[in-house]
Design an enzyme around this catalytic site. Structure first.
Site, PDB file in Angstrom:
ATOM      1  CB  SER A 135      14.204 -82.404  -5.410  1.00  0.00           C
ATOM      2  OG  SER A 135      14.603 -82.083  -6.736  1.00  0.00           O
ATOM      3  CB  SER A 136      18.944 -82.967  -8.365  1.00  0.00           C
ATOM      4  OG  SER A 136      17.948 -83.095  -9.550  1.00  0.00           O
ATOM      5  CB  CYS A 137      15.844 -79.088  -9.837  1.00  0.00           C
ATOM      6  SG  CYS A 137      14.245 -79.968  -9.895  1.00  0.00           S
ATOM      7  N   GLY A 138      15.068 -79.087  -6.617  1.00  0.00           N
ATOM      8  CA  GLY A 138      14.228 -78.323  -5.338  1.00  0.00           C
ATOM      9  C   GLY A 138      12.842 -78.233  -5.839  1.00  0.00           C
TER      10      GLY A 138
END
Length: 279
Positions: free
Chosen positions: A113-116
């Site tokens: 994920s790009s934001c975790g």
């Protein structure tokens, strides 16, 4: 291997005049990272420095801490049906004795994920896996004037950006302002991974006397990568996210945003900035 740039036909309109011409674009291709032969994550990246990217990614995941943790990094052959290599699949083999993480669905979501994960879970994950608590002793003291000059130097060193206008960059600077390394990529998180991976392969971790500068904003993910590499100062030319500020405050990271000209905002760790007025 995939090229850093590619040419595509485009229709150009300038002041009502129409013409067809080729344009130079930044290349974007998927990279699958495998760990001991098992798929771990896929990231969209600009080809180049793939081994460093994979190593840096595994530093940010708490898997690697030194060059000795890696037995080998190789491209996987036969990635296409006809047996040819796409150079888009990398396998990292850990050295004997290095713990292999449990590659679960939850972990895959977190790593790709790009934001975790959000909120407290993300902060806890970094706290429990960080190998290099930020420990710049003696503590860095960075002049605002030094920071102010770094974005122009970053931009001047972006060779591929000049040809495409479509790349992010990340650079490491010494506390005296010397540029130590710079990487470009379609994703700024990949550019940071390439920097950290190159440092790991040269056995330079932790980067406890370095300043990390990134183009664009400072997301939680970038703050996480700085913390995991032991970097004490992260500066960005745009805004940080709220979770990035929370992580910086909790871990002791100095976080600077909106670094433009002589202006900047210090969101955490202001003790490393040599302020000349009372605040």
């Amino acid at each position: 291997m995939g090229r850093v740039t590619e040419r595509r036909r485009t229709i150009r309109i300038r002041d009502g005049a129409v013409s067809a011409r080729p344009d130079t674009l930044v290349a974007e291709e998927p990279l699958e990272i495998r760990l001991n032969g098992k798929p771990l994550a896929i990231t969209m990246r600009t080809p180049g420095d793939d081994f460093a990217l994979a190593a840096g990614f595994l530093v940010s995941e708490g898997v690697l801490a030194s060059a000795a943790d890696v037995r080998s990094i190789v491209y996987c052959a036969g990635a296409k049906a006809d047996g040819t290599n796409t150079y888009n699949v990398v396998d990292v083999q850990l050295a004997p004795g290095v713990p292999v993480p449990d590659i679960t669905l939850e972990r895959n979501v977190y790593t790709t994920s790009s934001c975790g994960l959000c909120g407290k879970a993300s902060l806890d994950a970094v706290r429990t896996t960080a190998r290099f608590p930020i420990g710049d002793d003696p503590r860095l003291r960075v002049e605002p004037e030094l920071l102010a000059g770094l974005p122009d130097r970053l931009r001047a060193a972006q060779q591929v950006f000049d040809r495409t206008g479509g790349l992010h960059a990340a650079a490491l600077f010494s506390e005296s302002g010397e540029m130590l390394d710079i990487r470009e990529d379609v994703g700024r998180h990949n550019a940071v991974d390439k920097l950290v991976g190159r440092a790991l392969r040269q056995d330079l971790l932790p980067l406890s006397r370095a300043i990390l500068l990134v183009s664009g904003r400072a997301s939680f993910e970038l703050a996480q990568k700085a913390v995991m590499a032991g970097i004490p100062v992260l500066a960005a030319v745009s805004a940080p996210s709220s979770l990035a500020v929370d992580l910086a405050a909790e871990t002791g990271l100095t976080l600077v945003g909106f670094l433009r000209g002589s202006s900047m905002n210090v969101y955490a760790g202001d003790e490393r900035i040599a302020l000349h007025t009372g605040v």
